[in-house]
Design a protein around this motif. Structure first.
Motif, PDB file in Angstrom:
ATOM      1  N   ASP A 277     -69.819  86.587 125.474  1.00 39.98           N
ATOM      2  CA  ASP A 277     -71.175  86.105 125.185  1.00 39.98           C
ATOM      3  C   ASP A 277     -71.476  86.165 123.688  1.00 39.98           C
ATOM      4  N   GLN A 278     -70.978  87.191 123.040  1.00 40.30           N
ATOM      5  CA  GLN A 278     -71.305  87.405 121.632  1.00 40.30           C
ATOM      6  C   GLN A 278     -70.385  86.658 120.669  1.00 40.30           C
TER       7      GLN A 278
ATOM      8  N   LEU B  74     -69.168  77.841 121.067  1.00 40.49           N
ATOM      9  CA  LEU B  74     -69.641  76.896 122.077  1.00 40.49           C
ATOM     10  C   LEU B  74     -69.522  75.463 121.560  1.00 40.49           C
ATOM     11  N   GLY B  75     -69.768  74.532 122.435  1.00 43.85           N
ATOM     12  CA  GLY B  75     -69.962  73.131 122.079  1.00 43.85           C
ATOM     13  C   GLY B  75     -68.876  72.485 121.248  1.00 43.85           C
TER      14      GLY B  75
ATOM     15  N   ALA C 266     -70.396  79.136 132.976  1.00 46.51           N
ATOM     16  CA  ALA C 266     -71.832  79.326 132.747  1.00 46.51           C
ATOM     17  C   ALA C 266     -72.314  78.547 131.522  1.00 46.51           C
ATOM     18  N   GLN C 267     -71.484  78.502 130.485  1.00 48.88           N
ATOM     19  CA  GLN C 267     -71.862  77.806 129.250  1.00 48.88           C
ATOM     20  C   GLN C 267     -71.437  76.336 129.250  1.00 48.88           C
ATOM     21  N   ARG C 268     -70.753  75.937 130.313  1.00 48.76           N
ATOM     22  CA  ARG C 268     -70.291  74.546 130.456  1.00 48.76           C
ATOM     23  C   ARG C 268     -69.450  74.107 129.249  1.00 48.76           C
ATOM     24  N   ILE C 269     -68.568  74.991 128.860  1.00 54.40           N
ATOM     25  CA  ILE C 269     -67.681  74.686 127.736  1.00 54.40           C
ATOM     26  C   ILE C 269     -66.597  73.723 128.209  1.00 54.40           C
TER      27      ILE C 269
ATOM     28  N   HIS D  45     -67.724  82.868 131.995  1.00 50.14           N
ATOM     29  CA  HIS D  45     -68.443  82.505 130.773  1.00 50.14           C
ATOM     30  C   HIS D  45     -68.279  81.010 130.473  1.00 50.14           C
ATOM     31  N   ILE D  46     -67.067  80.516 130.614  1.00 49.31           N
ATOM     32  CA  ILE D  46     -66.811  79.090 130.360  1.00 49.31           C
ATOM     33  C   ILE D  46     -67.637  78.221 131.307  1.00 49.31           C
TER      34      ILE D  46
END
Length: 201
Positions: free
Chosen positions: A126-127, A131-132, A195-198, A192-193
């Motif tokens: 998370d930290q 992203l993106g 959840a963040q839609r990476i 994490h991937i």
């Protein structure tokens, strides 16, 4: 007390119970303290080394207690021993209960460890995980030639400590801990991937 007196039996049982309780209390306290401090090598040494030894010895103690202070249903009709006093029976039951508690903790400790490893891994991702646009190949001058900094940091913080601790363990105790932490680490990464839609493209 004379050697065959009931009070000698009570003293022996009391010492056995006190020793098992003290060892169990110390070990569990250390395990929780090391895990809370994220001191994984020490945690693994205590839970996969000392705990396994304690479990083996308390199992042996239960066998010895059962042989020395048999329950009425377990005695031979040809050689019936003196019946157990209420206090002796109670102490025997407490010793068996303590052994069962140690057995239960031994079975649950890696699950607890796995849960904490997954939580810690998730916090690191998370930290630190970009992203993106970072993952869009078309926007990069060239493909990466070394591991991402976030991945190296996460692996060192979680997997690295476990590997360090596992080296101190017997070979047959290394695999379960390594399997648990690797699974937890990868699950946290995938969660994490998602959840963040990476997207890697």
């Amino acid at each position: 007390c004379p050697p065959s007196s009931p009070c000698l039996g009570l003293q022996v049982l009391g010492c056995c119970l006190a020793t098992a309780q003290a060892a169990c209390s110390w070990l569990m306290g250390r395990a929780f303290r090391y895990l809370a401090a994220w001191a994984l090598p020490q945690f693994l040494l205590v839970t996969q080394g000392d705990l396994q030894l304690l479990k083996t010895e308390t199992d042996r103690l239960v066998v010895l207690v059962s042989e020395t202070f048999p329950e009425p249903r377990n005695v031979s009709p040809q050689q019936p021993p003196a019946p157990l006093s209420h206090q002796e029976h109670h102490l025997c039951q407490q010793i068996r209960s303590m052994a069962a508690s140690i057995q239960l903790f031994s079975g649950e400790v890696l699950k607890m460890f796995s849960t904490d490893c997954k939580r810690m891994s998730a916090e690191i991702f998370d930290q630190t995980m970009p992203l993106g646009k970072h993952w869009r190949v078309g926007l990069r001058a060239d493909l990466p030639s070394s591991p991402s900094e976030y991945a190296a940091a996460a692996a060192q913080a979680v997997l690295g400590q476990v590997l360090q601790g596992a080296q101190l363990l017997p070979r047959d105790a290394q695999a379960p801990a390594l399997a648990r932490v690797t699974t937890a680490f990868l699950e946290a990464w995938m969660d994490h991937i998602l959840a963040q839609r990476i997207k890697f493209r």
